[in-house]
Scaffold this motif. Structure first.
Motif, PDB file in Angstrom:
ATOM      1  N   GLN A   6       0.818  -1.251   0.113  1.00 26.53           N
ATOM      2  CA  GLN A   6      -0.011  -0.012  -0.101  1.00 26.53           C
ATOM      3  C   GLN A   6       1.112   1.199  -0.086  1.00 26.53           C
ATOM      4  N   SER A   8       1.291   5.550  -0.561  1.00 26.30           N
ATOM      5  CA  SER A   8       0.872   6.706  -0.468  1.00 26.30           C
ATOM      6  C   SER A   8       2.170   7.920  -0.947  1.00 26.30           C
ATOM      7  N   ILE A  24       1.276   7.471 -10.276  1.00 25.83           N
ATOM      8  CA  ILE A  24       0.303   6.494 -10.483  1.00 25.83           C
ATOM      9  C   ILE A  24       0.241   5.712 -12.200  1.00 25.83           C
ATOM     10  N   GLU A  28       1.423   2.039 -13.222  1.00 31.45           N
ATOM     11  CA  GLU A  28       0.427   1.425 -13.966  1.00 31.45           C
ATOM     12  C   GLU A  28       1.238   0.768 -15.230  1.00 31.45           C
ATOM     13  N   ILE A  34      -1.734  -3.053 -10.303  1.00 28.08           N
ATOM     14  CA  ILE A  34      -2.023  -1.573  -9.533  1.00 28.08           C
ATOM     15  C   ILE A  34      -3.430  -1.185  -9.544  1.00 28.08           C
ATOM     16  N   PRO A  36      -5.428   1.931  -7.997  1.00 30.65           N
ATOM     17  CA  PRO A  36      -5.377   3.404  -7.417  1.00 30.65           C
ATOM     18  C   PRO A  36      -6.567   3.436  -6.675  1.00 30.65           C
ATOM     19  N   SER A  40      -4.704   5.901  -1.185  1.00 30.35           N
ATOM     20  CA  SER A  40      -3.293   5.189  -1.381  1.00 30.35           C
ATOM     21  C   SER A  40      -3.517   4.363  -2.635  1.00 30.35           C
ATOM     22  N   THR A  41      -2.570   3.676  -3.220  1.00 29.63           N
ATOM     23  CA  THR A  41      -2.489   2.856  -4.245  1.00 29.63           C
ATOM     24  C   THR A  41      -1.958   1.445  -3.830  1.00 29.63           C
TER      25      THR A  41
END
Length: 82
Positions: A6, A8, A24, A28, A34, A36, A40-41
């Motif tokens: 996780q 951020s 992001i 990706e 991934i 998003p 967070s991602t």
């Protein structure tokens, strides 16, 4: 070994959205899974690849956008959403 992460990103600038979007988008394009989110991602993949992507992405972000804080929670195992 499979990792669940996780991540951020908190750019230290008033115009913080473009750097976050760019991070992001870069993630990706890596081939990792991934997901998003609003805060967070999530990233999923094999240990060596995930760690390489994290390192490369953070270095690129610092060089491209300057100061930022990255917060990562890294867990061994598969926590992908089902």
């Amino acid at each position: 070994m499979f990792l669940s992460v996780q991540l951020s990103c908190y750019p230290l600038t008033d115009d913080y959205k473009p750097p976050i979007r760019a991070v992001i988008e870069r993630l990706e394009k890596t081939g990792l899974e991934i997901f998003p989110g609003r805060m967070s991602t999530e990233m999923f993949g094999e240990y060596d690849e995930v760690m390489r992507v994290l390192s490369d992405t953070m270095k690129w972000s610092f060089e491209e956008y300057g100061k930022a804080v990255f917060v990562a929670k890294i867990m061994e195992g598969d926590r992908r959403p089902r």
